[in-house]
Design an enzyme around this catalytic site. Structure first.
Site, short mmCIF file in Angstrom:
data_model
loop_
_atom_site.label_atom_id
_atom_site.label_comp_id
_atom_site.label_asym_id
_atom_site.label_seq_id
_atom_site.Cartn_x
_atom_site.Cartn_y
_atom_site.Cartn_z
N HIS A 160 0.76 -1.09 -0.03
CA HIS A 160 0.22 0.33 0.29
C HIS A 160 1.08 1.04 -0.18
O HIS A 160 0.53 1.77 0.28
CB HIS A 160 -1.12 -0.22 1.07
CG HIS A 160 -2.03 -1.18 1.53
ND1 HIS A 160 -2.80 -1.20 -0.02
CD2 HIS A 160 -2.14 -2.29 1.90
CE1 HIS A 160 -3.91 -2.41 0.65
NE2 HIS A 160 -2.89 -2.99 1.26
N ASP A 196 -2.49 -10.96 -2.55
CA ASP A 196 -2.92 -10.25 -0.88
C ASP A 196 -4.37 -9.72 -1.31
O ASP A 196 -5.06 -9.59 -2.41
CB ASP A 196 -1.80 -8.81 -0.98
CG ASP A 196 -1.99 -8.26 0.30
OD1 ASP A 196 -2.21 -8.89 1.64
OD2 ASP A 196 -3.74 -8.36 0.74
N HIS A 198 -6.10 -7.53 -0.40
CA HIS A 198 -6.54 -6.20 -0.82
C HIS A 198 -5.69 -6.05 -1.93
O HIS A 198 -4.70 -5.59 -2.42
CB HIS A 198 -5.59 -5.48 0.07
CG HIS A 198 -6.32 -5.32 1.68
ND1 HIS A 198 -6.39 -6.25 2.78
CD2 HIS A 198 -7.52 -5.23 1.87
CE1 HIS A 198 -6.56 -5.83 3.61
NE2 HIS A 198 -7.49 -5.81 3.43
N ASP A 285 -4.01 -12.95 3.48
CA ASP A 285 -6.04 -12.90 4.41
C ASP A 285 -6.24 -12.71 3.30
O ASP A 285 -7.43 -12.88 3.68
CB ASP A 285 -5.03 -10.89 4.67
CG ASP A 285 -4.77 -9.97 3.26
OD1 ASP A 285 -4.22 -10.86 2.19
OD2 ASP A 285 -4.80 -9.18 3.88
N1 Q9C Z 1 -10.10 -2.51 11.17
C1 Q9C Z 1 -2.74 -5.23 3.92
O1 Q9C Z 1 -2.96 -6.51 4.39
N2 Q9C Z 1 -7.85 -1.29 7.09
N3 Q9C Z 1 -3.06 -4.35 4.67
C2 Q9C Z 1 -8.39 -2.03 8.12
C3 Q9C Z 1 -9.32 -2.83 9.68
C4 Q9C Z 1 -6.47 -0.89 6.34
C5 Q9C Z 1 -4.68 -4.01 5.47
C6 Q9C Z 1 -8.99 -2.01 9.32
C7 Q9C Z 1 -6.13 -2.77 6.13
C8 Q9C Z 1 -5.25 -2.54 5.28
C9 Q9C Z 1 -0.86 -4.72 3.84
ZN ZN Z 2 -4.12 -7.08 2.69
#
Ligand code: Q9C
Ligand code: ZN
Length: 342
Positions: A160, A196, A198, A285
């Site tokens: 990100h 991933d 995301h 994830d």
């Molecule tokens: N409480 C990666 O997997 N916000 N980043 C989620 C949950 C952002 C994930 C909120 C999630 C980013 C690298």
């Molecule tokens: Zn992720």
């Protein structure tokens, strides 16, 4: 398969993250890497190596020098300006506001160099992220020297993080640093495959107008999933990079077979591209038990993923990204890497 392990990861240790206006227990925690290391060792995956320091220059090939300087000193500045504990941004230069003038205010610069308030900047974030980039560069050296594949065990994750901003738990874009270093070492075409949950908005943005690094991603549809503002199917690259970006956004309730169908489409694009190196942004994830994501992959699917990536046939650098079901993360990562090994 060899693993390059960033033992410095533990310096990035947030207890809480900001979510819906409240501090909630952090998801991106040191135990993630500890579980993965345990599983790698238990599985006898291969040697575990320490990173070799390549300095800051390879990071500056991807990230703005002023951004790196800011991150390196940010937590010290936070404390010096009255902050306590971990730093969180609270104001951003959105549309119509200027981002070309660097403010003097620390709070303003924290916003200028970030994309969300969900990424705690801790006392050790820079040290951990810097060491992760070094682990990625070390692993790249091993692949360039003839290893078929190497795994980078690191946190915080990277995909990100953009050229000049942190967010989504990421500070330094390890996959981008490795891909750029591969280009600088003389490779002509590098592919990044991001599995991933995301979309890797930072990685995509860094290479969006370039034809020498192809970015392909299979991920939760950004209309409902983080990072929300990038990752749609109509983002196909710009300028010289037109046609060198491929997104496969999927609905949160996607069937596993349809996840693999999307992976197949992504790999078809990468096959046509004929890369000399495959960098895999390996987030797990996508696991059914992940606390912040919605796909339903499990150990057999992770193993199948690894087998399929091996069949792609390119020298492969796996870089750890997300995965927040802490106790299952080691098993899931080892399933991918073990599947790749066959
Ligand atoms: N409480 C990666 O997997 N916000 N980043 C989620 C949950 C952002 C994930 C909120 C999630 C980013 C690298
Ligand atoms: Zn992720």
């Amino acid at each position: 398969m060899q693993t390059v392990y960033n033992a410095g990861h533990a310096q990035h240790a947030a207890t809480h993250e900001f979510f819906r206006g409240r501090l909630v227990p952090a998801f991106e925690v040191p135990a993630r890497a500890d579980y993965i290391l345990g599983a790698v060792q238990k599985a006898g995956l291969g040697e575990v190596l320490v990173p070799v320091d390549h300095g800051r220059a390879p990071l500056e090939r991807v990230h703005a020098a002023r951004y790196l300087r800011f991150i390196a000193g940010a937590h010290t500045e936070w404390l010096a300006t009255g902050g306590e504990g971990d730093a969180f941004p609270a104001v951003w230069p959105v549309r119509t506001l200027r981002s070309d003038v660097e403010p003097a205010s620390f709070a303003a610069r924290l916003g200028l160099y970030s994309m969300d308030s969900g990424t705690p900047l801790t006392a050790g974030s820079w040290a951990a992220a810097y060491a992760g980039a070094q682990a990625s560069l070390t692993a790249l050296d091993l692949v360039l020297a003839g290893q078929r594949s190497v795994y980078v065990l690191t946190r915080p994750p990277g995909h990100h993080a953009g050229a000049d901003f942190f967010g989504g738990y990421c500070f330094i874009n390890n996959a981008a640093v490795a891909a750029q270093a591969a280009r600088d070492a003389g490779l002509k075409r590098v592919a990044i495959l991001d599995v991933d949950y995301h979309h890797g908005n930072g990685t995509q943005a860094i290479f969006y107008d370039r034809a020498d690094v192809f970015y392909a991603s299979v991920h939760g549809d950004p209309r409902t999933e983080f990072p929300f503002f990038l990752g749609h199917a109509d983002e196909t690259g710009a300028g010289e990079g037109a046609g060198c970006n491929a997104n496969f956004p999927l609905p949160v309730d996607v069937a596993n077979e349809d996840w693999f169908a999307a992976l197949e489409q992504a790999l078809a694009r990468l096959t046509a591209y004929r890369p000399e190196l495959l960098v895999v942004s390996l987030g797990v994830d996508t696991y059914g038990g992940d606390p912040i994501s919605h796909f339903k992959l499990d150990e057999p699917e992770f193993r199948r993923m690894g087998r399929r990536l091996a069949a792609f046939g390119a020298p492969t650098l796996f870089i750890q990204e997300g995965g927040y079901a802490t106790e299952a993360i080691g098993r899931n990562v080892v399933a991918v890497l073990g599947g790749f090994e066959g």
